[in-house]
Scaffold this motif. Structure first.
Motif, PDB file in Angstrom:
ATOM      1  N   GLY A 181       0.812  -1.220   0.000  1.00  0.00           N
ATOM      2  CA  GLY A 181       0.000   0.000   0.000  1.00  0.00           C
ATOM      3  C   GLY A 181       0.839   1.259   0.000  1.00  0.00           C
ATOM      4  O   GLY A 181       0.513   2.255  -0.668  1.00  0.00           O
ATOM      5  N   GLU A 182       1.958   1.226   0.744  1.00  0.00           N
ATOM      6  CA  GLU A 182       2.850   2.396   0.801  1.00  0.00           C
ATOM      7  C   GLU A 182       3.502   2.645  -0.557  1.00  0.00           C
ATOM      8  O   GLU A 182       3.666   3.794  -0.974  1.00  0.00           O
ATOM      9  N   ARG A 183       3.850   1.582  -1.255  1.00  0.00           N
ATOM     10  CA  ARG A 183       4.473   1.727  -2.574  1.00  0.00           C
ATOM     11  C   ARG A 183       3.496   2.384  -3.549  1.00  0.00           C
ATOM     12  O   ARG A 183       3.883   3.241  -4.341  1.00  0.00           O
ATOM     13  N   PRO A 193      -5.592   3.262  -9.890  1.00  0.00           N
ATOM     14  CA  PRO A 193      -4.827   3.945  -8.834  1.00  0.00           C
ATOM     15  C   PRO A 193      -5.241   3.611  -7.401  1.00  0.00           C
ATOM     16  O   PRO A 193      -4.447   3.821  -6.490  1.00  0.00           O
ATOM     17  N   THR A 194      -6.459   3.096  -7.190  1.00  0.00           N
ATOM     18  CA  THR A 194      -6.891   2.838  -5.804  1.00  0.00           C
ATOM     19  C   THR A 194      -6.706   1.394  -5.362  1.00  0.00           C
ATOM     20  O   THR A 194      -7.085   1.034  -4.246  1.00  0.00           O
ATOM     21  N   ASN A 195      -6.129   0.546  -6.220  1.00  0.00           N
ATOM     22  CA  ASN A 195      -5.860  -0.835  -5.806  1.00  0.00           C
ATOM     23  C   ASN A 195      -4.919  -0.856  -4.601  1.00  0.00           C
ATOM     24  O   ASN A 195      -3.946  -0.094  -4.536  1.00  0.00           O
ATOM     25  N   TYR A 196      -5.200  -1.715  -3.637  1.00  0.00           N
ATOM     26  CA  TYR A 196      -4.364  -1.929  -2.445  1.00  0.00           C
ATOM     27  C   TYR A 196      -4.427  -0.770  -1.440  1.00  0.00           C
ATOM     28  O   TYR A 196      -3.615  -0.711  -0.520  1.00  0.00           O
ATOM     29  N   LEU A 197      -5.367   0.161  -1.622  1.00  0.00           N
ATOM     30  CA  LEU A 197      -5.484   1.278  -0.685  1.00  0.00           C
ATOM     31  C   LEU A 197      -6.685   1.058   0.236  1.00  0.00           C
ATOM     32  O   LEU A 197      -7.720   0.555  -0.198  1.00  0.00           O
ATOM     33  N   ASP A 198      -6.544   1.464   1.515  1.00  0.00           N
ATOM     34  CA  ASP A 198      -7.682   1.372   2.419  1.00  0.00           C
ATOM     35  C   ASP A 198      -8.646   2.524   2.145  1.00  0.00           C
ATOM     36  O   ASP A 198      -8.345   3.443   1.375  1.00  0.00           O
ATOM     37  N   ILE A 199      -9.823   2.471   2.765  1.00  0.00           N
ATOM     38  CA  ILE A 199     -10.873   3.455   2.483  1.00  0.00           C
ATOM     39  C   ILE A 199     -10.413   4.877   2.774  1.00  0.00           C
ATOM     40  O   ILE A 199     -10.646   5.801   1.984  1.00  0.00           O
ATOM     41  N   GLN A 200      -9.744   5.078   3.909  1.00  0.00           N
ATOM     42  CA  GLN A 200      -9.298   6.422   4.294  1.00  0.00           C
ATOM     43  C   GLN A 200      -8.311   6.991   3.280  1.00  0.00           C
ATOM     44  O   GLN A 200      -8.398   8.165   2.895  1.00  0.00           O
ATOM     45  N   THR A 201      -7.374   6.146   2.820  1.00  0.00           N
ATOM     46  CA  THR A 201      -6.378   6.602   1.851  1.00  0.00           C
ATOM     47  C   THR A 201      -7.019   6.853   0.490  1.00  0.00           C
ATOM     48  O   THR A 201      -6.642   7.775  -0.233  1.00  0.00           O
ATOM     49  N   LYS A 202      -8.018   6.049   0.133  1.00  0.00           N
ATOM     50  CA  LYS A 202      -8.751   6.276  -1.124  1.00  0.00           C
ATOM     51  C   LYS A 202      -9.412   7.651  -1.118  1.00  0.00           C
ATOM     52  O   LYS A 202      -9.390   8.371  -2.108  1.00  0.00           O
TER      53      LYS A 202
END
Length: 216
Positions: A74-76, A97-106
């Motif tokens: 996710g950090e990458r 672009p939102t693959n592997y991101l949590d809801i807050q980061t999305k």
């Protein structure tokens, strides 16, 4: 997506377009450098603004000094997106672009992308990103492919949370415009152009001040 980036002969890309490409493999990152070093390589923005945006994408404090080879999946993704967003481009091409991101980061990414002053072309299965960001969709179901306008008003829910996100995106957009204007001021030679850019800069500062006062 790569046909656009590589300027395939079947696709016309305007010559002034400077394209930044986000691939799911994060090919734009140097493994041996830190998150901050990767972005500083070719970014026109100053370090203070870069760190502000990284903070919005959950790279806070010393997190910006993490070496890329040690980042989680996710950090990458977040680091790669930040490098594209903060690069010297006027068109962004984003592959999921939102693959592997949590809801807050999305949600944070959506705010950042809405503040982008250039053009964004993206492929995604994330309906919430489409609803918050897209203005047009390209359909390949027709022959030839067609572009359809998306009615933003009908796709956005009128919740307090959405209103807050819109305000945050607007503030970030003003901050981006301030940084861009400062960059232009440093390279302009003609006095008339300097005066015009200086006027724009002061207007943006006043607008940012008023917006933040309303936000408080």
């Amino acid at each position: 997506m790569k046909k656009i980036v590589e300027r395939h002969p079947d696709i016309y890309v305007a010559k002034p377009a400077k394209i930044g490409f986000f691939a799911q493999q994060q090919e734009n990152l140097n493994e041996s450098k830190t998150v901050l070093e990767n972005i500083l390589e070719d970014s026109p923005y100053n370090q203070a603004f870069i760190r502000t945006l990284l903070s919005r994408l959950a790279f806070k404090g010393n997190d910006v000094h993490k070496q890329v080879s040690l980042l989680s999946g996710g950090e990458r993704v977040r680091a790669s997106l930040a490098k594209v967003f903060l690069g010297n481009y006027n068109v962004l091409v984003l592959d999921e672009p939102t693959n592997y991101l949590d809801i807050q980061t999305k949600e944070a990414l959506s705010e950042v992308l809405k503040a982008y002053p250039g053009t964004i072309v993206f492929v995604t299965h994330d309906r919430s990103l489409i609803q918050s960001l897209a203005t047009h969709s390209l359909s390949f179901e027709d022959e030839p492919p067609r572009v359809y306008a998306i009615n933003q008003k009908s796709t956005k829910s009128a919740t307090l949370k959405d209103g807050h996100q819109d305000k945050q995106a607007e503030l970030l957009m003003i901050e981006v415009q301030i940084i861009e204007t400062l960059g232009k001021l440093s390279s302009v030679m003609k006095e008339e152009e300097k005066e015009e850019l200086d006027r724009e800069y002061r207007e943006y500062l006043q607008l940012l001040k008023k917006k933040k006062e309303l936000e408080d």
